[in-house]
Design an enzyme around this catalytic site. Structure first.
Site, mmCIF file in Angstrom:
data_model
loop_
_atom_site.group_PDB
_atom_site.id
_atom_site.type_symbol
_atom_site.label_atom_id
_atom_site.label_comp_id
_atom_site.label_asym_id
_atom_site.label_seq_id
_atom_site.Cartn_x
_atom_site.Cartn_y
_atom_site.Cartn_z
ATOM 1 C CG PHE A 169 69.776 73.227 4.140
ATOM 2 C CD1 PHE A 169 69.365 73.317 2.815
ATOM 3 C CD2 PHE A 169 69.319 74.180 5.039
ATOM 4 C CE1 PHE A 169 68.527 74.340 2.396
ATOM 5 C CE2 PHE A 169 68.473 75.206 4.633
ATOM 6 C CZ PHE A 169 68.076 75.288 3.302
ATOM 7 C CB CYS A 170 74.663 72.279 0.764
ATOM 8 S SG CYS A 170 75.606 70.837 1.318
ATOM 9 C CB THR A 171 73.130 69.867 -3.397
ATOM 10 O OG1 THR A 171 72.860 71.187 -3.857
ATOM 11 C CG2 THR A 171 72.486 68.856 -4.336
ATOM 12 C CB CYS A 198 75.606 71.888 4.913
ATOM 13 S SG CYS A 198 75.247 70.242 4.322
ATOM 14 C CB ILE A 235 68.549 69.032 -0.231
ATOM 15 C CG1 ILE A 235 68.762 70.376 0.459
ATOM 16 C CG2 ILE A 235 67.121 68.959 -0.790
ATOM 17 C CD1 ILE A 235 68.807 71.550 -0.502
#
EC number: 1.14.-.-
Length: 282
Positions: A181-183, A188, A210
Site C-alpha cells: 500500500f501507499c498514498t 504499491c 490509503i
C-alpha cells in the site's frame, strides 16, 4: 472559489510523448489548471487543481484518448490553489524505482478493494485463511505520520531503495498474503509487480491506496493520518487536513506538538532543522 484537486495515474505504454506533452500543456494552461503531469514510456501520473468546470473539461478531453479512457481520478476539495504553476514533464519512469521498466502490456498485479481488505483485517486472515502482511511502500517520513496497524515498513528514504529492502526480507513474506500500500496506488502497484517478478507468490496492491481506503471504509485498522505531497501535508481518515505540517526548509514532517517549539518558524525552521535532521523527501 472552491478548488478541485485531482490525482491519477495509469501504467500504459506511451510512444508519442513528444506529441502528448505540448498538447496536454496547452490544454491545461487554456483551462487555467495548475499542477504537474509526468509522462514516461511506462505511463502517466498527474496532479492537477482548478475550478470544477476546468477539471471536468480536462478529464473529458483525456478520456477521449482510448489509452486513458478508464482513468478514474481521486478528488479532494480546497479553498486555495495548492500549485504555483503548470508543468508537463517527460521522465524515464512515472515513479522512480531505478529497476527495469514496468511492462504495461504484461498486466498489473492483483488488487484488493478497500472493503475486502477491511474484511481480511477484521477476521485476521484472507479468505483462504492465510495471514495478511500489510507492506508499506512509502518513505520513512510518510510512515511516521500514520500507517496501518502492524504494518511492515522498511525505513526507506526513497522508493528506489525498495527493491533492495524486499530482497533482504523476502523470506519473511513466504507463505503469507502480502498487501502493498501507499498514498494513492502508484507506488504499491509498481512494488507489487516487482515483488511478483522476484518470486513472492501471493501479492496484492491496495486498490486506490490509503486515500481510497479512507474514502470507502474510513480509518478502521489505520493509525494516524496520511501524508500527502501538497500544502495540506496530511489528511485524516475523513479526508480533511490534519495537524502535521511540513517544514519548508528541511522538508521534515512537524507534528502539532513540535509546532509549539520555539525552533518552529513557519517557512524558516523546525526542531528537525535545528537538531540536524535534514533528510529530504525523494
Amino acid at each position: 472559489m472552491q478548488i478541485v484537486n485531482i490525482s491519477a495515474y495509469k501504467f500504459v505504454s506511451l510512444d508519442d510523448i513528444e506529441t502528448l506533452r505540448p498538447a496536454m500543456r496547452e490544454r491545461c494552461e487554456a483551462a487555467g489548471l495548475k499542477g504537474t503531469i509526468l509522462l514516461a514510456p511506462e505511463g502517466i501520473n498527474l496532479f492537477l487543481a482548478g475550478p470544477r468546470e476546468a477539471i471536468d473539461g480536462f478529464m473529458a478531453w483525456l478520456h477521449a484518448d482510448a489509452r486513458f479512457a478508464d482513468i478514474a481520478p481521486k478528488e479532494s476539495l480546497s479553498e486555495n490553489q495548492p500549485f504555483k504553476r503548470m508543468l508537463v514533464r517527460a521522465k524515464k519512469e512515472i515513479i522512480t524505482m531505478k529497476m527495469p521498466l514496468i511492462r504495461p502490456e504484461a498486466g498489473r498485479a492483483p488488487s484488493v478493494r478497500p472493503a475486502d481488505l477491511k474484511r481480511w483485517l477484521d477476521q485476521g486472515h484472507d479468505d483462504e485463511g492465510r495471514p495478511v502482511v500489510m507492506l508499506d511502500t512509502r518513505n520513512d517520513f510518510e510512515v511516521a505520520v500514520g500507517t496501518f496497524e502492524n504494518a511492515v515498513e522498511y525505513d526507506i528514504a526513497k522508493f528506489s531503495e525498495f527493491p533492495d529492502a524486499v530482497a533482504a526480507h523476502k523470506a519473511e513474506l513466504d507463505g503469507k498474503t502480502v498487501v502493498s500500500f501507499c498514498t494513492g496506488g502508484i507506488r504499491c502497484e509498481k512494488a507489487a509487480i516487482h515483488m511478483q517478478e522476484v518470486g513472492i507468490e501471493r501479492v496484492y496492491q491496495l486498490e486506490g491506496g490509503i486515500l481510497k481506503y479512507f474514502e470507502e471504509v474510513g480509518g478502521s485498522h489505520y493509525r494516524g493520518d496520511c501524508f500527502v505531497f501538497d500544502y495540506r501535508t496530511a489528511l485524516n481518515p475523513s479526508l480533511e487536513p490534519a495537524g502535521p505540517k511540513q517544514c519548508f526548509a528541511c522538508r521534515a514532517v512537524v507534528t502539532p506538538e513540535q509546532q509549539q517549539s520555539p525552533h518552529y518558524v513557519v517557512g524558516k525552521s523546525c526542531p528537525h532543522c535545528i537538531g540536524g535532521k535534514d533528510r529530504a523527501a525523494a
